[in-house]
Design a protein around this motif. Structure first.
Motif, PDB file in Angstrom:
ATOM      1  N   ALA A  70       0.830  -1.204   0.000  1.00 51.98           N
ATOM      2  CA  ALA A  70       0.000   0.000   0.000  1.00 51.98           C
ATOM      3  C   ALA A  70       0.865   1.254   0.000  1.00 51.98           C
ATOM      4  CB  ALA A  70      -0.922  -0.007   1.211  1.00 51.98           C
ATOM      5  N   ARG A  71       1.855   1.291   0.860  1.00 51.91           N
ATOM      6  CA  ARG A  71       2.702   2.496   0.928  1.00 51.91           C
ATOM      7  C   ARG A  71       3.443   2.736  -0.380  1.00 51.91           C
ATOM      8  NH1 ARG A  71       7.238   2.940   5.549  1.00 51.91           N
ATOM      9  NH2 ARG A  71       8.213   1.356   4.225  1.00 51.91           N
ATOM     10  N   ALA A  72       3.959   1.676  -0.989  1.00 52.86           N
ATOM     11  CA  ALA A  72       4.707   1.831  -2.233  1.00 52.86           C
ATOM     12  C   ALA A  72       3.830   2.329  -3.378  1.00 52.86           C
ATOM     13  CB  ALA A  72       5.351   0.497  -2.622  1.00 52.86           C
ATOM     14  N   ASN A  73       2.518   2.082  -3.282  1.00 53.77           N
ATOM     15  CA  ASN A  73       1.609   2.465  -4.363  1.00 53.77           C
ATOM     16  C   ASN A  73       0.734   3.671  -4.019  1.00 53.77           C
ATOM     17  OD1 ASN A  73       1.620   0.274  -6.692  1.00 53.77           O
ATOM     18  ND2 ASN A  73       1.937  -0.813  -4.762  1.00 53.77           N
ATOM     19  N   GLY A  74       1.004   4.310  -2.897  1.00 47.96           N
ATOM     20  CA  GLY A  74       0.233   5.479  -2.520  1.00 47.96           C
ATOM     21  C   GLY A  74      -1.215   5.174  -2.232  1.00 47.96           C
ATOM     22  N   ALA A  75      -1.495   3.965  -1.760  1.00 50.68           N
ATOM     23  CA  ALA A  75      -2.859   3.562  -1.414  1.00 50.68           C
ATOM     24  C   ALA A  75      -3.024   3.576   0.101  1.00 50.68           C
ATOM     25  CB  ALA A  75      -3.158   2.171  -1.950  1.00 50.68           C
ATOM     26  N   GLY A  76      -4.263   3.739   0.546  1.00 56.07           N
ATOM     27  CA  GLY A  76      -4.550   3.556   1.959  1.00 56.07           C
ATOM     28  C   GLY A  76      -4.505   2.082   2.316  1.00 56.07           C
ATOM     29  N   PHE A  77      -4.562   1.793   3.606  1.00 55.29           N
ATOM     30  CA  PHE A  77      -4.479   0.396   4.036  1.00 55.29           C
ATOM     31  C   PHE A  77      -5.328   0.192   5.288  1.00 55.29           C
ATOM     32  CE2 PHE A  77      -2.336  -3.375   5.923  1.00 55.29           C
ATOM     33  CZ  PHE A  77      -2.434  -4.218   4.832  1.00 55.29           C
ATOM     34  N   ILE A  78      -6.074  -0.907   5.301  1.00 59.86           N
ATOM     35  CA  ILE A  78      -6.816  -1.322   6.488  1.00 59.86           C
ATOM     36  C   ILE A  78      -5.994  -2.380   7.218  1.00 59.86           C
ATOM     37  CG2 ILE A  78      -8.987  -2.217   7.409  1.00 59.86           C
ATOM     38  CD1 ILE A  78      -9.417   0.288   5.774  1.00 59.86           C
ATOM     39  N   LEU A  79      -5.536  -2.063   8.404  1.00 57.53           N
ATOM     40  CA  LEU A  79      -4.835  -3.025   9.251  1.00 57.53           C
ATOM     41  C   LEU A  79      -5.897  -3.809  10.016  1.00 57.53           C
ATOM     42  CD1 LEU A  79      -2.117  -0.537  10.439  1.00 57.53           C
ATOM     43  CD2 LEU A  79      -1.552  -2.770   9.457  1.00 57.53           C
ATOM     44  N   GLU A  80      -6.163  -5.036   9.557  1.00 60.62           N
ATOM     45  CA  GLU A  80      -7.236  -5.875  10.106  1.00 60.62           C
ATOM     46  C   GLU A  80      -6.657  -6.833  11.135  1.00 60.62           C
ATOM     47  OE1 GLU A  80     -10.883  -6.187  10.580  1.00 60.62           O
ATOM     48  OE2 GLU A  80     -10.607  -5.567   8.485  1.00 60.62           O
ATOM     49  N   SER A  81      -7.074  -6.724  12.371  1.00 63.62           N
ATOM     50  CA  SER A  81      -6.459  -7.498  13.448  1.00 63.62           C
ATOM     51  C   SER A  81      -6.640  -9.006  13.260  1.00 63.62           C
ATOM     52  CB  SER A  81      -7.021  -7.071  14.813  1.00 63.62           C
ATOM     53  OG  SER A  81      -8.406  -7.366  14.908  1.00 63.62           O
ATOM     54  N   ALA A  82      -5.707  -9.754  13.818  1.00 63.07           N
ATOM     55  CA  ALA A  82      -5.688 -11.218  13.677  1.00 63.07           C
ATOM     56  C   ALA A  82      -6.594 -11.874  14.711  1.00 63.07           C
ATOM     57  CB  ALA A  82      -4.259 -11.727  13.817  1.00 63.07           C
ATOM     58  N   THR A  83      -7.825 -11.375  14.842  1.00 58.51           N
ATOM     59  CA  THR A  83      -8.706 -11.763  15.948  1.00 58.51           C
ATOM     60  C   THR A  83     -10.008 -12.394  15.473  1.00 58.51           C
ATOM     61  OG1 THR A  83      -9.551  -9.475  15.948  1.00 58.51           O
ATOM     62  CG2 THR A  83      -7.799 -10.028  17.529  1.00 58.51           C
ATOM     63  N   TRP A  84     -10.024 -12.920  14.265  1.00 61.39           N
ATOM     64  CA  TRP A  84     -11.228 -13.530  13.709  1.00 61.39           C
ATOM     65  C   TRP A  84     -11.772 -14.632  14.616  1.00 61.39           C
ATOM     66  CZ3 TRP A  84     -11.606 -18.395  10.759  1.00 61.39           C
ATOM     67  CH2 TRP A  84     -12.802 -18.524  10.034  1.00 61.39           C
ATOM     68  N   ARG A  85     -10.893 -15.349  15.307  1.00 62.26           N
ATOM     69  CA  ARG A  85     -11.314 -16.424  16.207  1.00 62.26           C
ATOM     70  C   ARG A  85     -11.225 -16.024  17.687  1.00 62.26           C
ATOM     71  NH1 ARG A  85     -14.443 -19.506  13.165  1.00 62.26           N
ATOM     72  NH2 ARG A  85     -13.474 -21.350  12.228  1.00 62.26           N
ATOM     73  N   ALA A  86     -10.974 -14.753  17.972  1.00 65.83           N
ATOM     74  CA  ALA A  86     -10.725 -14.364  19.363  1.00 65.83           C
ATOM     75  C   ALA A  86     -12.005 -13.936  20.080  1.00 65.83           C
ATOM     76  CB  ALA A  86      -9.687 -13.252  19.417  1.00 65.83           C
ATOM     77  N   SER A  87     -13.043 -14.770  19.950  1.00 69.50           N
ATOM     78  CA  SER A  87     -14.279 -14.546  20.700  1.00 69.50           C
ATOM     79  C   SER A  87     -14.476 -15.698  21.686  1.00 69.50           C
ATOM     80  CB  SER A  87     -15.475 -14.416  19.758  1.00 69.50           C
ATOM     81  OG  SER A  87     -15.708 -15.625  19.055  1.00 69.50           O
ATOM     82  N   ALA A  88     -15.485 -15.582  22.535  1.00 70.95           N
ATOM     83  CA  ALA A  88     -15.579 -16.424  23.728  1.00 70.95           C
ATOM     84  C   ALA A  88     -15.563 -17.922  23.449  1.00 70.95           C
ATOM     85  CB  ALA A  88     -16.842 -16.046  24.512  1.00 70.95           C
ATOM     86  N   ASP A  89     -16.409 -18.402  22.528  1.00 64.07           N
ATOM     87  CA  ASP A  89     -16.492 -19.846  22.308  1.00 64.07           C
ATOM     88  C   ASP A  89     -15.190 -20.412  21.770  1.00 64.07           C
ATOM     89  OD1 ASP A  89     -19.078 -19.598  23.146  1.00 64.07           O
ATOM     90  OD2 ASP A  89     -20.007 -20.310  21.292  1.00 64.07           O
ATOM     91  N   TRP A  90     -14.598 -19.725  20.806  1.00 68.58           N
ATOM     92  CA  TRP A  90     -13.345 -20.213  20.220  1.00 68.58           C
ATOM     93  C   TRP A  90     -12.202 -20.099  21.222  1.00 68.58           C
ATOM     94  CZ3 TRP A  90     -13.834 -22.986  15.996  1.00 68.58           C
ATOM     95  CH2 TRP A  90     -14.939 -22.758  15.173  1.00 68.58           C
ATOM     96  N   GLY A  91     -12.179 -19.003  21.979  1.00 66.25           N
ATOM     97  CA  GLY A  91     -11.151 -18.865  23.001  1.00 66.25           C
ATOM     98  C   GLY A  91     -11.224 -19.971  24.035  1.00 66.25           C
ATOM     99  N   ALA A  92     -12.444 -20.336  24.426  1.00 68.08           N
ATOM    100  CA  ALA A  92     -12.602 -21.414  25.412  1.00 68.08           C
ATOM    101  C   ALA A  92     -12.070 -22.735  24.878  1.00 68.08           C
ATOM    102  CB  ALA A  92     -14.074 -21.549  25.786  1.00 68.08           C
ATOM    103  N   ARG A  93     -12.279 -22.999  23.596  1.00 69.06           N
ATOM    104  CA  ARG A  93     -11.756 -24.243  23.009  1.00 69.06           C
ATOM    105  C   ARG A  93     -10.234 -24.298  23.077  1.00 69.06           C
ATOM    106  NH1 ARG A  93     -15.419 -25.031  17.483  1.00 69.06           N
ATOM    107  NH2 ARG A  93     -17.441 -24.671  18.484  1.00 69.06           N
ATOM    108  N   LEU A  94      -9.613 -23.125  23.064  1.00 68.96           N
ATOM    109  CA  LEU A  94      -8.158 -23.050  23.104  1.00 68.96           C
ATOM    110  C   LEU A  94      -7.631 -22.866  24.527  1.00 68.96           C
ATOM    111  CD1 LEU A  94      -7.749 -20.799  19.959  1.00 68.96           C
ATOM    112  CD2 LEU A  94      -6.830 -23.117  20.189  1.00 68.96           C
ATOM    113  N   GLY A  95      -8.530 -22.869  25.504  1.00 69.34           N
ATOM    114  CA  GLY A  95      -8.113 -22.789  26.892  1.00 69.34           C
ATOM    115  C   GLY A  95      -7.931 -21.391  27.447  1.00 69.34           C
ATOM    116  N   TYR A  96      -8.490 -20.381  26.786  1.00 67.06           N
ATOM    117  CA  TYR A  96      -8.347 -19.002  27.254  1.00 67.06           C
ATOM    118  C   TYR A  96      -9.440 -18.668  28.263  1.00 67.06           C
ATOM    119  CZ  TYR A  96      -4.984 -17.835  23.547  1.00 67.06           C
ATOM    120  OH  TYR A  96      -3.883 -17.776  22.736  1.00 67.06           O
ATOM    121  N   SER A  97      -9.064 -18.024  29.330  1.00 65.87           N
ATOM    122  CA  SER A  97     -10.039 -17.426  30.231  1.00 65.87           C
ATOM    123  C   SER A  97     -10.556 -16.135  29.594  1.00 65.87           C
ATOM    124  CB  SER A  97      -9.394 -17.104  31.575  1.00 65.87           C
ATOM    125  OG  SER A  97      -8.416 -16.075  31.420  1.00 65.87           O
TER     126      SER A  97
END
Length: 315
Positions: A63-90
């Motif tokens: 994006a920077r090299a082409n003068g375009a804007g950029f959306i920084l999309e967080s790596a949290t697609w699975r970071a909600s309660a049900d999925w977190g519980a499956r992975l052992g997260y409180s």
């Protein structure tokens, strides 16, 4: 820390890129283990955090090299309660993972943003269930309650917006929108569609957009289409239709395969990056408001480079 929450710069119509298929890239190209496709799980270790940062750097640099804007999309697609519980997260550990994911993006924005390439931080929300199969859909009220905690964490951590990726049904999309409204966050809804251009529930895309807008007072800043090849939905988009004007973003798959075929695949289908770029250019030529462009399953920085190069010609 919040920079663009009051006015998202992509609404002004300039070309904005986002990343490709983060999970498929990390698994099939970088050789990383992502249980349940949970990219946020990498944040628990320094090496995983570095791998995520390198992934975003590859895309932000385009994006920077082409003068375009950029959306920084967080790596949290699975970071909600049900999925977190499956992975052992409180609950507390999951909150911290969501905060860490957004904090990473603040650092990357400081590293890459220029006056010519504004960079917007988006908190990514995924579906409670599978990204291909809606299963037993929640009510809007249940969906709002389920997603509220993650969205509130994004708001408190200084994200500019929320993007709900691979939404498979309208009640969940309505609930996410209401949760974001309650948190004072701009929200984008990105629907998954099948090879016939309809949601996995069978609902036409135009009905889904109308239902969400009707139930939320035109709540989403805009809509997107993701996790399908352009050939699956381009024919459903008709010039002059008001509902089409609400679509501003595309994150397509590299492959022409159906979701069922992709589920059974043992190798990554990266498709043809040049062809994908051309198909994006054709869509952008038909619908000039579509200016937020990225990828989904099977795409990587090569596809984003081609999408950018082709779509600059259609700007």
């Amino acid at each position: 820390m919040t920079k663009y929450r009051n006015r998202l710069p992509q609404l002004d119509g300039r070309l904005f890129l986002t990343d490709g298929g983060i999970e498929t890239t990390l698994i099939f190209q970088d050789g990383l283990d992502l249980p349940y496709f949970a990219a946020f799980h990498l944040l628990r270790e320094a090496d995983g955090t570095a791998a995520l940062a390198d992934y975003f750097r590859r895309h932000a640099a385009i994006a920077r090299a082409n003068g375009a804007g950029f959306i920084l999309e967080s790596a949290t697609w699975r970071a909600s309660a049900d999925w977190g519980a499956r992975l052992g997260y409180s609950e507390a550990a999951l909150d911290e993972a969501n905060r860490k994911a957004i904090d990473m993006l603040h650092g990357l924005r400081g590293e890459f943003e220029t006056a010519g390439s504004p960079m917007v931080i988006s908190g990514c929300v995924g579906p409670r269930g599978d990204g291909y199969d809606p299963g037993a859909a929640m009510t809007p009220e249940q969906a709002q309650a389920y997603h509220a905690r993650q969205i509130a964490t994004f708001a408190a951590t200084g994200a500019d917006m929320v993007t709900a990726i691979t939404m498979t049904n309208t009640p969940e999309a309505i609930g996410v929108t209401r949760a974001a409204q309650a948190a004072g966050m701009p929200v984008v809804i990105s629907f998954t569609v099948e090879t016939d251009g309809r949601l996995p529930t069978g609902e036409p895309l135009w009905d889904a957009i109308a239902a969400v807008d009707g139930a939320t007072g035109d709540g989403p800043a805009y809509f997107m289409i993701n996790c399908a090849h352009p050939s699956h939905f381009a024919g459903q988009l008709a010039e002059g239709e008001a509902w089409v004007g609400r679509i501003r973003g595309i994150r397509a798959n590299a492959s022409r395969c159906s979701h069922a075929e992709l589920d059974q695949a043992t190798e990554l289908d990266s498709g043809d990056p040049v062809e994908l770029g051309r198909l994006y250019r054709e869509l952008r030529g038909r619908f000039g408001q579509i200016n937020v462009l990225g990828g989904c399953c099977g795409t990587d920085h090569r596809h984003i480079e081609q999408i950018c190069g082709h779509c600059k010609l259609a700007a």
